[in-house]
Write an enzyme that holds these catalytic residues in place. Structure first.
Site, PDB file in Angstrom:
ATOM      1  N   ASP A   8      13.636  -8.507  56.832  1.00 18.18           N
ATOM      2  CA  ASP A   8      14.668  -7.731  57.508  1.00 18.18           C
ATOM      3  C   ASP A   8      14.410  -6.265  57.155  1.00 18.18           C
ATOM      4  O   ASP A   8      13.359  -5.923  56.578  1.00 18.18           O
ATOM      5  CB  ASP A   8      16.072  -8.223  57.132  1.00 18.18           C
ATOM      6  CG  ASP A   8      16.476  -7.921  55.696  1.00 18.18           C
ATOM      7  OD1 ASP A   8      15.678  -7.332  54.933  1.00 18.18           O
ATOM      8  OD2 ASP A   8      17.606  -8.281  55.323  1.00 18.18           O
ATOM      9  N   CYS A  65      13.631  -9.688  51.923  1.00 19.12           N
ATOM     10  CA  CYS A  65      14.808  -8.895  52.275  1.00 19.12           C
ATOM     11  C   CYS A  65      15.153  -8.063  51.048  1.00 19.12           C
ATOM     12  O   CYS A  65      14.329  -7.919  50.154  1.00 19.12           O
ATOM     13  CB  CYS A  65      15.968  -9.772  52.765  1.00 19.12           C
ATOM     14  SG  CYS A  65      16.669 -10.920  51.579  1.00 19.12           S
ATOM     15  N   THR A  67      17.249  -8.598  48.495  1.00 19.43           N
ATOM     16  CA  THR A  67      17.251  -9.394  47.256  1.00 19.43           C
ATOM     17  C   THR A  67      16.438 -10.674  47.378  1.00 19.43           C
ATOM     18  O   THR A  67      16.122 -11.291  46.367  1.00 19.43           O
ATOM     19  CB  THR A  67      18.686  -9.814  46.877  1.00 19.43           C
ATOM     20  OG1 THR A  67      19.207 -10.645  47.920  1.00 19.43           O
ATOM     21  CG2 THR A  67      19.581  -8.605  46.650  1.00 19.43           C
ATOM     22  N   HIS A  98       4.945 -27.474  40.806  1.00 14.21           N
ATOM     23  CA  HIS A  98       5.949 -28.512  40.565  1.00 14.21           C
ATOM     24  C   HIS A  98       6.807 -28.860  41.770  1.00 14.21           C
ATOM     25  O   HIS A  98       7.275 -29.993  41.871  1.00 14.21           O
ATOM     26  CB  HIS A  98       6.873 -28.095  39.420  1.00 14.21           C
ATOM     27  CG  HIS A  98       6.161 -27.873  38.127  1.00 14.21           C
ATOM     28  ND1 HIS A  98       6.831 -27.555  36.969  1.00 14.21           N
ATOM     29  CD2 HIS A  98       4.842 -27.909  37.788  1.00 14.21           C
ATOM     30  CE1 HIS A  98       5.964 -27.413  35.974  1.00 14.21           C
ATOM     31  NE2 HIS A  98       4.746 -27.616  36.460  1.00 14.21           N
ATOM     32  N   HIS A 133       5.528 -34.864  39.564  1.00 15.03           N
ATOM     33  CA  HIS A 133       6.368 -34.014  40.409  1.00 15.03           C
ATOM     34  C   HIS A 133       6.591 -34.618  41.798  1.00 15.03           C
ATOM     35  O   HIS A 133       7.581 -34.323  42.451  1.00 15.03           O
ATOM     36  CB  HIS A 133       5.750 -32.620  40.542  1.00 15.03           C
ATOM     37  CG  HIS A 133       5.443 -31.991  39.222  1.00 15.03           C
ATOM     38  ND1 HIS A 133       6.425 -31.602  38.340  1.00 15.03           N
ATOM     39  CD2 HIS A 133       4.264 -31.721  38.623  1.00 15.03           C
ATOM     40  CE1 HIS A 133       5.864 -31.105  37.251  1.00 15.03           C
ATOM     41  NE2 HIS A 133       4.551 -31.162  37.400  1.00 15.03           N
TER      42      HIS A 133
END
Length: 147
Positions: A8, A65, A67, A98, A133
């Site tokens: 963004d 973005c 954060t 993992h 995993h």
């Protein structure tokens, strides 16, 4: 490997940095925007990229973005997506080894371009370990297919 990438307005600079990195590494990618500095809605960029990765049109996706939080939340709404929000190299490696993540989210307001390059390099070059995993990732996939 073919990668879809988008951001963004809050992630344009890091997106350009990661595109440059993928050029250097010879990784094929397609940029899904945004191409503006004005405010845009992150789901408008995260969801189309996640849908393309989930459909198998791209092997992996990278979202940026401010954060990374909004992008990762939106991407994880798409069935078949395992998007990890990562702001350190250790987590970038672990989430591939993992969790077999197929999408990476980062926050431009949280990390700088140098660290973003290190994270992306690690995430793009690390293989899934499978083994113990696989059962855990399988449980997530099973749950997702039932709901």
């Amino acid at each position: 490997m073919k990668v879809a990438i988008a951001s963004d307005h809050g992630g344009i600079n890091i997106r350009e940095e990661i595109k440059s990195l993928m050029d250097e590494l010879g990784i094929q990618y397609e940029d899904f925007g945004c191409e503006c500095e004005g405010s845009v809605d992150y789901p408008d960029y995260a969801l189309p990229v996640a849908e393309k990765v989930a459909a198998g049109e791209f092997d992996r996706g990278i979202l940026i973005c401010g954060t990374g939080i909004g992008m990762s939340i939106a991407a994880n709404k798409v069935k078949g997506i395992r998007c990890a929000l990562v702001h350190d190299v250790f987590s970038a490696k672990a989430t591939r080894q993992h969790n077999d993540t197929n999408m990476l989210a980062m926050g431009e307001r949280v990390i700088g371009p140098g660290l973003a390059r290190e994270i992306a390099t690690t995430w793009l070059s690390t293989e899934y370990e499978g083994g113990r995993h696989a059962n855990r990732v399988g449980k997530i996939t099973d749950y997702e297919s039932k709901h």
